[in-house]
Design a protein around this motif. Structure first.
Motif, PDB file in Angstrom:
ATOM      1  N   SER A 104       0.856  -1.182   0.000  1.00 48.58           N
ATOM      2  CA  SER A 104       0.000   0.000   0.000  1.00 48.58           C
ATOM      3  C   SER A 104       0.895   1.236   0.000  1.00 48.58           C
ATOM      4  N   TYR A 105       0.528   2.228  -0.846  1.00 51.25           N
ATOM      5  CA  TYR A 105       1.411   3.383  -0.980  1.00 51.25           C
ATOM      6  C   TYR A 105       0.630   4.595  -1.488  1.00 51.25           C
ATOM      7  N   ASN A 106       0.733   5.702  -0.782  1.00 55.25           N
ATOM      8  CA  ASN A 106       0.221   6.980  -1.269  1.00 55.25           C
ATOM      9  C   ASN A 106       1.321   7.598  -2.122  1.00 55.25           C
ATOM     10  N   VAL A 107       1.114   7.618  -3.440  1.00 59.83           N
ATOM     11  CA  VAL A 107       2.182   8.018  -4.365  1.00 59.83           C
ATOM     12  C   VAL A 107       2.205   9.519  -4.648  1.00 59.83           C
ATOM     13  N   ARG A 108       1.293  10.256  -4.057  1.00 57.80           N
ATOM     14  CA  ARG A 108       1.244  11.717  -4.195  1.00 57.80           C
ATOM     15  C   ARG A 108       1.305  12.163  -5.657  1.00 57.80           C
ATOM     16  N   LEU A 109       0.464  11.516  -6.463  1.00 60.49           N
ATOM     17  CA  LEU A 109       0.316  11.863  -7.880  1.00 60.49           C
ATOM     18  C   LEU A 109       1.626  11.751  -8.663  1.00 60.49           C
ATOM     19  N   PHE A 110       2.520  10.880  -8.173  1.00 57.17           N
ATOM     20  CA  PHE A 110       3.821  10.661  -8.827  1.00 57.17           C
ATOM     21  C   PHE A 110       4.593  11.977  -9.011  1.00 57.17           C
ATOM     22  N   ASN A 111       4.390  12.899  -8.038  1.00 55.90           N
ATOM     23  CA  ASN A 111       5.144  14.161  -8.028  1.00 55.90           C
ATOM     24  C   ASN A 111       4.846  15.042  -9.247  1.00 55.90           C
ATOM     25  N   ILE A 112       3.626  14.971  -9.754  1.00 58.58           N
ATOM     26  CA  ILE A 112       3.271  15.712 -10.955  1.00 58.58           C
ATOM     27  C   ILE A 112       3.411  17.224 -10.783  1.00 58.58           C
ATOM     28  N   TYR A 113       3.241  17.708  -9.555  1.00 54.51           N
ATOM     29  CA  TYR A 113       3.374  19.142  -9.295  1.00 54.51           C
ATOM     30  C   TYR A 113       4.758  19.519  -8.764  1.00 54.51           C
ATOM     31  N   GLU A 114       5.680  18.566  -8.845  1.00 50.44           N
ATOM     32  CA  GLU A 114       7.098  18.796  -8.493  1.00 50.44           C
ATOM     33  C   GLU A 114       7.282  19.307  -7.066  1.00 50.44           C
ATOM     34  N   TRP A 115       6.567  18.650  -6.127  1.00 50.99           N
ATOM     35  CA  TRP A 115       6.810  18.955  -4.718  1.00 50.99           C
ATOM     36  C   TRP A 115       8.229  18.556  -4.332  1.00 50.99           C
ATOM     37  N   LEU A 116       8.701  17.457  -4.914  1.00 57.37           N
ATOM     38  CA  LEU A 116      10.060  16.997  -4.677  1.00 57.37           C
ATOM     39  C   LEU A 116      10.969  17.488  -5.803  1.00 57.37           C
ATOM     40  N   PRO A 117      12.187  17.929  -5.479  1.00 63.27           N
ATOM     41  CA  PRO A 117      13.109  18.453  -6.506  1.00 63.27           C
ATOM     42  C   PRO A 117      13.804  17.339  -7.278  1.00 63.27           C
ATOM     43  N   ILE A 316      -6.582 -14.180   8.405  1.00 62.96           N
ATOM     44  CA  ILE A 316      -5.383 -13.991   7.595  1.00 62.96           C
ATOM     45  C   ILE A 316      -4.167 -13.856   8.512  1.00 62.96           C
ATOM     46  N   GLN A 317      -3.146 -14.622   8.238  1.00 57.56           N
ATOM     47  CA  GLN A 317      -1.931 -14.608   9.045  1.00 57.56           C
ATOM     48  C   GLN A 317      -0.954 -13.561   8.504  1.00 57.56           C
ATOM     49  N   VAL A 318      -0.431 -12.730   9.404  1.00 57.92           N
ATOM     50  CA  VAL A 318       0.588 -11.742   9.036  1.00 57.92           C
ATOM     51  C   VAL A 318       1.948 -12.352   9.326  1.00 57.92           C
ATOM     52  N   LYS A 319       2.746 -12.576   8.283  1.00 58.76           N
ATOM     53  CA  LYS A 319       4.021 -13.262   8.435  1.00 58.76           C
ATOM     54  C   LYS A 319       5.221 -12.314   8.387  1.00 58.76           C
ATOM     55  N   GLN A 320       5.015 -11.130   7.837  1.00 62.15           N
ATOM     56  CA  GLN A 320       6.102 -10.157   7.754  1.00 62.15           C
ATOM     57  C   GLN A 320       5.501  -8.789   7.423  1.00 62.15           C
ATOM     58  N   PHE A 321       6.132  -7.724   7.927  1.00 63.64           N
ATOM     59  CA  PHE A 321       5.671  -6.371   7.624  1.00 63.64           C
ATOM     60  C   PHE A 321       6.860  -5.425   7.593  1.00 63.64           C
ATOM     61  N   LYS A 322       6.812  -4.479   6.651  1.00 66.41           N
ATOM     62  CA  LYS A 322       7.892  -3.506   6.544  1.00 66.41           C
ATOM     63  C   LYS A 322       7.348  -2.173   6.052  1.00 66.41           C
ATOM     64  N   SER A 323       7.710  -1.101   6.745  1.00 66.01           N
ATOM     65  CA  SER A 323       7.486   0.245   6.245  1.00 66.01           C
ATOM     66  C   SER A 323       8.811   0.715   5.649  1.00 66.01           C
ATOM     67  N   ILE A 324       8.811   0.996   4.352  1.00 67.44           N
ATOM     68  CA  ILE A 324      10.070   1.307   3.664  1.00 67.44           C
ATOM     69  C   ILE A 324      10.358   2.801   3.819  1.00 67.44           C
ATOM     70  N   ASP A 325      10.837   3.176   5.022  1.00 67.25           N
ATOM     71  CA  ASP A 325      11.007   4.590   5.350  1.00 67.25           C
ATOM     72  C   ASP A 325      12.333   5.183   4.859  1.00 67.25           C
ATOM     73  N   THR A 326      12.990   4.486   3.947  1.00 67.86           N
ATOM     74  CA  THR A 326      14.184   5.029   3.294  1.00 67.86           C
ATOM     75  C   THR A 326      13.900   5.352   1.828  1.00 67.86           C
ATOM     76  N   PHE A 327      12.636   5.248   1.440  1.00 68.66           N
ATOM     77  CA  PHE A 327      12.241   5.462   0.051  1.00 68.66           C
ATOM     78  C   PHE A 327      11.514   6.807  -0.044  1.00 68.66           C
ATOM     79  N   PHE A 328      12.236   7.836  -0.482  1.00 66.37           N
ATOM     80  CA  PHE A 328      11.714   9.195  -0.452  1.00 66.37           C
ATOM     81  C   PHE A 328      11.236   9.640  -1.837  1.00 66.37           C
ATOM     82  N   GLN A 329      10.109   9.093  -2.274  1.00 66.00           N
ATOM     83  CA  GLN A 329       9.544   9.474  -3.567  1.00 66.00           C
ATOM     84  C   GLN A 329       8.137  10.054  -3.415  1.00 66.00           C
ATOM     85  N   SER A 330       7.725  10.281  -2.179  1.00 60.98           N
ATOM     86  CA  SER A 330       6.420  10.842  -1.861  1.00 60.98           C
ATOM     87  C   SER A 330       6.528  11.403  -0.451  1.00 60.98           C
ATOM     88  N   ASP A 331       5.465  12.019   0.052  1.00 57.40           N
ATOM     89  CA  ASP A 331       5.474  12.415   1.464  1.00 57.40           C
ATOM     90  C   ASP A 331       5.071  11.245   2.361  1.00 57.40           C
TER      91      ASP A 331
END
Length: 347
Positions: A104-117, A316-331
């Motif tokens: 699951s990921y909020n992609v912030r419109l793939f940076n269409i408004y260039e919030w990220l440089p 449903i069994q949860v076997k692994q979970f990760k928040s990829i907080d080193t991936f800076f492509q959205s807020d």
């Protein structure tokens, strides 16, 4: 008995104020935000309250003073909240052929408004999706982008709204989608969508939910004056009121679902809130089940905000979970979990 110093008196005064605020924050998940809109803001800073209470507990403990009981009792009362804030140990169960991954990921419109440089956000997100290869992919704040490759997914449900810019949500799946739909929210551009996917002989309902946005800058260095503070509080109050209505609509929709559910969501609120409690119900939080650390999902400077969640039914069994907080492509940061449909024992 030795008299208290002026420093001890001041410290205990602040400890009492903190204790009152913390206790109020404990109650807020059970109280509708519309009734207490300003107090609902406390749920966003609950982790800070827990940290400060721990500080006071240690401070008084080192001095062997009974004042430590105040924060100590509060920490005991809120022990279930602590697990939502920080996980000390990670779960990573052995892989099986029947496992499947959900992202699951909020992609912030793939940076269409260039919030990220940067000009390769869409390409980087596409690369991550191909690298992680989730079987089910839910995207919030989505818009079409030719630089993102979804060709690996034979099934999808994309729901976009808007006039000039079409945006909304998307669910991509390696499993056949046999039913799909949208949950509309009154007077809001936000919504929820769902897809019933067929995995083997089992049908699972996948929801992608995006609750009312608060629309406040994540830059903590921004100058905040009195007028700005009032504006922020007013905006938070209005957003929390709408989120309450939206979460209750979703909860009603759940009642008509007989399939095991997977909820991918950007709730724009914390795990200590009324809306989280309403939507979660008796489901499991993938972070609480298998995550580690803070599970930070939103790029708020100096504060481990967790406002994105993957929730699953008890079957449903949860076997692994990760928040990829080193991936800076959205807020936001991507959330990924490995799941398995548990087989019920025959009686």
């Amino acid at each position: 008995m030795r008299k208290q110093t002026w420093l001890s008196k001041i410290m205990f005064f602040f400890n009492i104020v903190l204790a009152i605020l913390t206790f109020l924050a404990y109650l807020l998940p059970f109280l509708a935000p519309k009734a207490f809109p300003f107090l609902s803001v406390l749920t966003l800073i609950m982790p800070l309250f827990l940290i400060l209470n721990f500080f006071f507990f240690v401070y008084w403990l080192l001095q062997l003073k009974r004042q430590m009981l105040l924060s100590g009792i509060l920490l005991l009362l809120g022990i279930t909240f602590i697990n939502r804030f920080y996980k000390f140990s990670e779960t990573n169960l052995p892989k099986e052929d029947t496992d499947f991954k959900v992202m699951s990921y909020n992609v912030r419109l793939f940076n269409i408004y260039e919030w990220l440089p940067k000009d390769d956000v869409a390409e980087q997100i596409s690369k991550l999706i191909n690298e992680k290869s989730p079987d089910i992919l839910c995207l919030q704040d989505f818009t079409t982008n030719d630089n993102v490759d979804f060709s690996r997914y034979p099934y999808s449900y994309v729901k976009l709204n808007g006039e000039n810019l079409k945006y909304g949500q998307a669910i991509y799946s390696n499993y056949k989608i046999i039913n799909k739909g949208e949950i509309e929210f009154p007077d809001s551009f936000n919504n929820a969508i769902f897809a019933d996917v067929l995995k083997g002989k089992d049908t699972v309902r996948v929801y992608s939910i995006h609750l009312q946005s608060v629309k406040i800058s994540a830059d903590i260095n921004e100058k905040i004056d009195e007028a700005k503070s009032k504006f922020i509080l007013k905006r938070l109050s209005l957003a929390f009121g709408k989120q309450q209505q939206q979460s209750e609509i979703i909860s009603e929709h759940f009642e008509n679902c007989s399939y095991p559910k997977i909820i991918c969501s950007d709730l724009n609120n914390s795990a200590f809130s009324y809306v989280y409690r309403t939507i979660k119900g008796d489901m499991k939080d993938a972070f609480e089940e298998a995550g580690t650390g803070f599970g930070k999902s939103y790029n708020f400077k100096y504060y481990p905000a967790r406002i994105d969640f993957i929730l699953v039914d008890d079957a449903i069994q949860v076997k692994q979970f990760k928040s990829i907080d080193t991936f800076f492509q959205s807020d936001h940061f991507p959330q990924i979990t490995r799941l398995n449909l548990e087989k019920k024992e025959e009686k």
